[in-house]
Motif scaffolding. Sequence first.
Motif, PDB file in Angstrom:
ATOM      1  N   GLY A  87       0.805  -1.217   0.000  1.00 43.80           N
ATOM      2  CA  GLY A  87       0.000   0.000   0.000  1.00 43.80           C
ATOM      3  C   GLY A  87       0.834   1.261   0.000  1.00 43.80           C
ATOM      4  N   VAL A  88       2.127   1.110  -0.302  1.00 45.63           N
ATOM      5  CA  VAL A  88       3.052   2.240  -0.379  1.00 45.63           C
ATOM      6  C   VAL A  88       2.977   2.854  -1.781  1.00 45.63           C
ATOM      7  CG1 VAL A  88       5.513   2.837  -0.403  1.00 45.63           C
ATOM      8  CG2 VAL A  88       4.590   1.374   1.403  1.00 45.63           C
ATOM      9  N   ILE A  89       3.070   4.165  -1.856  1.00 45.21           N
ATOM     10  CA  ILE A  89       3.054   4.859  -3.144  1.00 45.21           C
ATOM     11  C   ILE A  89       4.430   4.731  -3.781  1.00 45.21           C
ATOM     12  CG2 ILE A  89       2.675   7.038  -4.347  1.00 45.21           C
ATOM     13  CD1 ILE A  89       1.110   7.920  -1.755  1.00 45.21           C
ATOM     14  N   ALA A  90       4.491   4.120  -4.953  1.00 47.10           N
ATOM     15  CA  ALA A  90       5.737   4.024  -5.709  1.00 47.10           C
ATOM     16  C   ALA A  90       5.877   5.276  -6.563  1.00 47.10           C
ATOM     17  CB  ALA A  90       5.734   2.780  -6.587  1.00 47.10           C
ATOM     18  N   ASP A  91       6.880   6.077  -6.269  1.00 44.86           N
ATOM     19  CA  ASP A  91       7.095   7.353  -6.963  1.00 44.86           C
ATOM     20  C   ASP A  91       8.317   7.205  -7.864  1.00 44.86           C
ATOM     21  OD1 ASP A  91       7.171   9.966  -7.772  1.00 44.86           O
ATOM     22  OD2 ASP A  91       7.155  10.830  -5.756  1.00 44.86           O
ATOM     23  N   LEU A  92       8.069   6.947  -9.139  1.00 43.34           N
ATOM     24  CA  LEU A  92       9.157   6.723 -10.089  1.00 43.34           C
ATOM     25  C   LEU A  92       9.886   8.027 -10.364  1.00 43.34           C
ATOM     26  CD1 LEU A  92       7.379   4.229 -12.478  1.00 43.34           C
ATOM     27  CD2 LEU A  92       9.602   3.823 -11.402  1.00 43.34           C
ATOM     28  N   ASP A  93      11.187   8.024 -10.104  1.00 46.03           N
ATOM     29  CA  ASP A  93      12.030   9.209 -10.238  1.00 46.03           C
ATOM     30  C   ASP A  93      11.509  10.355  -9.371  1.00 46.03           C
ATOM     31  OD1 ASP A  93      14.377  10.285 -11.266  1.00 46.03           O
ATOM     32  OD2 ASP A  93      13.333  11.357 -12.868  1.00 46.03           O
ATOM     33  N   GLY A  94      10.920   9.984  -8.231  1.00 47.61           N
ATOM     34  CA  GLY A  94      10.361  10.988  -7.334  1.00 47.61           C
ATOM     35  C   GLY A  94      11.427  11.725  -6.544  1.00 47.61           C
ATOM     36  N   ASP A  95      11.012  12.772  -5.874  1.00 51.24           N
ATOM     37  CA  ASP A  95      11.912  13.604  -5.074  1.00 51.24           C
ATOM     38  C   ASP A  95      12.259  12.865  -3.785  1.00 51.24           C
ATOM     39  OD1 ASP A  95      13.249  15.506  -3.612  1.00 51.24           O
ATOM     40  OD2 ASP A  95      11.554  16.901  -3.469  1.00 51.24           O
ATOM     41  N   PRO A  96      13.505  12.469  -3.592  1.00 52.59           N
ATOM     42  CA  PRO A  96      13.862  11.738  -2.372  1.00 52.59           C
ATOM     43  C   PRO A  96      13.607  12.538  -1.104  1.00 52.59           C
ATOM     44  CG  PRO A  96      15.607  11.581  -4.015  1.00 52.59           C
ATOM     45  CD  PRO A  96      14.641  12.613  -4.504  1.00 52.59           C
ATOM     46  N   ALA A  97      13.753  13.853  -1.185  1.00 53.47           N
ATOM     47  CA  ALA A  97      13.561  14.685   0.000  1.00 53.47           C
ATOM     48  C   ALA A  97      12.113  14.669   0.477  1.00 53.47           C
ATOM     49  CB  ALA A  97      14.006  16.114  -0.282  1.00 53.47           C
ATOM     50  N   ALA A  98      11.184  14.344  -0.424  1.00 53.01           N
ATOM     51  CA  ALA A  98       9.766  14.310  -0.074  1.00 53.01           C
ATOM     52  C   ALA A  98       9.274  12.892   0.187  1.00 53.01           C
ATOM     53  CB  ALA A  98       8.942  14.951  -1.190  1.00 53.01           C
ATOM     54  N   ALA A  99      10.185  11.929   0.164  1.00 54.16           N
ATOM     55  CA  ALA A  99       9.806  10.522   0.300  1.00 54.16           C
ATOM     56  C   ALA A  99      10.130   9.990   1.694  1.00 54.16           C
ATOM     57  CB  ALA A  99      10.522   9.690  -0.756  1.00 54.16           C
ATOM     58  N   ASP A 100       9.386   8.969   2.096  1.00 50.62           N
ATOM     59  CA  ASP A 100       9.649   8.304   3.373  1.00 50.62           C
ATOM     60  C   ASP A 100      10.763   7.279   3.250  1.00 50.62           C
ATOM     61  OD1 ASP A 100       7.278   9.346   5.024  1.00 50.62           O
ATOM     62  OD2 ASP A 100       6.309   8.578   3.213  1.00 50.62           O
ATOM     63  N   HIS A 101      10.952   6.754   2.033  1.00 51.54           N
ATOM     64  CA  HIS A 101      11.968   5.744   1.756  1.00 51.54           C
ATOM     65  C   HIS A 101      12.483   5.987   0.339  1.00 51.54           C
ATOM     66  CE1 HIS A 101       9.961   3.578   5.088  1.00 51.54           C
ATOM     67  NE2 HIS A 101       8.840   3.881   4.448  1.00 51.54           N
ATOM     68  N   VAL A 102      13.686   5.508   0.071  1.00 51.22           N
ATOM     69  CA  VAL A 102      14.230   5.637  -1.279  1.00 51.22           C
ATOM     70  C   VAL A 102      14.924   4.339  -1.664  1.00 51.22           C
ATOM     71  CG1 VAL A 102      16.461   6.616  -0.572  1.00 51.22           C
ATOM     72  CG2 VAL A 102      15.559   7.107  -2.852  1.00 51.22           C
ATOM     73  N   VAL A 103      14.757   3.966  -2.919  1.00 48.57           N
ATOM     74  CA  VAL A 103      15.461   2.826  -3.506  1.00 48.57           C
ATOM     75  C   VAL A 103      16.185   3.368  -4.725  1.00 48.57           C
ATOM     76  CG1 VAL A 103      15.221   0.578  -4.606  1.00 48.57           C
ATOM     77  CG2 VAL A 103      13.756   1.173  -2.677  1.00 48.57           C
ATOM     78  N   ALA A 104      17.502   3.214  -4.761  1.00 44.86           N
ATOM     79  CA  ALA A 104      18.301   3.852  -5.807  1.00 44.86           C
ATOM     80  C   ALA A 104      19.262   2.867  -6.449  1.00 44.86           C
ATOM     81  CB  ALA A 104      19.080   5.037  -5.235  1.00 44.86           C
ATOM     82  N   GLY A 105      19.599   3.168  -7.701  1.00 50.28           N
ATOM     83  CA  GLY A 105      20.573   2.392  -8.439  1.00 50.28           C
ATOM     84  C   GLY A 105      21.772   3.235  -8.806  1.00 50.28           C
ATOM     85  N   PRO A 106      22.740   2.644  -9.517  1.00 53.96           N
ATOM     86  CA  PRO A 106      23.960   3.364  -9.881  1.00 53.96           C
ATOM     87  C   PRO A 106      23.657   4.698 -10.570  1.00 53.96           C
ATOM     88  CG  PRO A 106      24.194   1.038 -10.385  1.00 53.96           C
ATOM     89  CD  PRO A 106      22.760   1.241  -9.974  1.00 53.96           C
ATOM     90  N   PRO A 163      -3.813   6.262  -3.346  1.00 53.81           N
ATOM     91  CA  PRO A 163      -2.739   6.450  -4.328  1.00 53.81           C
ATOM     92  C   PRO A 163      -1.770   5.277  -4.322  1.00 53.81           C
ATOM     93  CG  PRO A 163      -3.101   8.465  -3.084  1.00 53.81           C
ATOM     94  CD  PRO A 163      -3.911   7.402  -2.410  1.00 53.81           C
ATOM     95  N   ALA A 164      -1.363   4.851  -5.531  1.00 51.71           N
ATOM     96  CA  ALA A 164      -0.485   3.685  -5.659  1.00 51.71           C
ATOM     97  C   ALA A 164       0.771   3.978  -6.458  1.00 51.71           C
ATOM     98  CB  ALA A 164      -1.242   2.523  -6.303  1.00 51.71           C
ATOM     99  N   LEU A 165       0.663   4.855  -7.459  1.00 50.16           N
ATOM    100  CA  LEU A 165       1.791   5.097  -8.365  1.00 50.16           C
ATOM    101  C   LEU A 165       1.850   6.564  -8.744  1.00 50.16           C
ATOM    102  CD1 LEU A 165       4.038   3.819 -10.294  1.00 50.16           C
ATOM    103  CD2 LEU A 165       2.257   3.917 -12.064  1.00 50.16           C
ATOM    104  N   ALA A 166       3.063   7.107  -8.727  1.00 45.16           N
ATOM    105  CA  ALA A 166       3.309   8.453  -9.247  1.00 45.16           C
ATOM    106  C   ALA A 166       4.399   8.348 -10.300  1.00 45.16           C
ATOM    107  CB  ALA A 166       3.739   9.403  -8.123  1.00 45.16           C
ATOM    108  N   VAL A 167       4.136   8.905 -11.480  1.00 44.97           N
ATOM    109  CA  VAL A 167       5.121   8.871 -12.553  1.00 44.97           C
ATOM    110  C   VAL A 167       4.904  10.072 -13.467  1.00 44.97           C
ATOM    111  CG1 VAL A 167       3.661   7.299 -13.934  1.00 44.97           C
ATOM    112  CG2 VAL A 167       6.101   7.520 -14.464  1.00 44.97           C
ATOM    113  N   GLY A 201      11.368   3.391 -21.506  1.00 42.22           N
ATOM    114  CA  GLY A 201      11.834   3.554 -20.138  1.00 42.22           C
ATOM    115  C   GLY A 201      10.668   3.574 -19.162  1.00 42.22           C
ATOM    116  N   TYR A 202      10.996   3.583 -17.896  1.00 41.12           N
ATOM    117  CA  TYR A 202       9.980   3.667 -16.842  1.00 41.12           C
ATOM    118  C   TYR A 202       9.796   5.108 -16.372  1.00 41.12           C
ATOM    119  CZ  TYR A 202       9.337  -1.369 -15.860  1.00 41.12           C
ATOM    120  OH  TYR A 202       8.995  -2.702 -15.898  1.00 41.12           O
ATOM    121  N   ASP A 203      10.051   6.069 -17.240  1.00 43.34           N
ATOM    122  CA  ASP A 203       9.951   7.476 -16.864  1.00 43.34           C
ATOM    123  C   ASP A 203       8.643   8.114 -17.320  1.00 43.34           C
ATOM    124  OD1 ASP A 203      10.558   7.275 -19.544  1.00 43.34           O
ATOM    125  OD2 ASP A 203      12.180   8.761 -19.507  1.00 43.34           O
TER     126      ASP A 203
END
Length: 250
Positions: A87-106, A163-167, A201-203
Amino acid sequence: MNATDRTPADLLRSALAADPARPLVTFYDDATGERVELSVATFANWVAKTANLLQDELGAEPGERLALLLPAHWQTAVWLLACSSVGVIADLDGDPAAADHVVAGPGRFDAGLACSGDRIALSLEPLGRRFRIPPAGYADYAVEVPSQGDRFAPYVPVDPDAPALAVSGLELTGAQLVERARADAETLGLAPGARLLTGRGYDSWEGVSAGLYAPLAAGGSVVLCRHLDRLDADGLAKRVESERVTATAD
């Protein structure tokens, strides 16, 4: 798929019940030569483990926001469905400063440090390899996820109208996402068993729909290609043949 499915997690459960052995995501990286194929059952297992990591280890709750700083990749697809499962909102390329958690790649680790909550790093190496040394400020996904449970049950039922997805400036509830995915599947000509090849892409919604949600909603599968522009016409034709592709969205 079942007409009663109202969240992406519902779609995955229906796919698992219908035919767990069939392919769901086939991933190519044409910069490295990597190919990974995940059946519905294998993909669902990754989603369950990741959802357990998200819910139990990170303490994520419904309505929280997770910034996904990742490209189109099979592990990104896993995280998208894991977020939907919790039930977490997945925010693709979202603002990390506004997020509760972040998952990042290289290439995105510095940006992800703006998140004051939990940070998870993915190497995006073949076979999901670990980092030799994880980026500072991050936990290594490949270290954290294997020990998680193979079955997932949310502590709180997921609300399809939340809300489920932000892109790319668009925010969708789970129910809206499923409705759009079904419409896109029809537009793309996807029927049960279809194989959609995409280099998008996923953008954008169009990219993530073709790269995951529309094939899932149709009862089909996706051949998700990163760096597809490195493949010449002959190579593309061979892939279409070898992967039994029935539709393209490149």
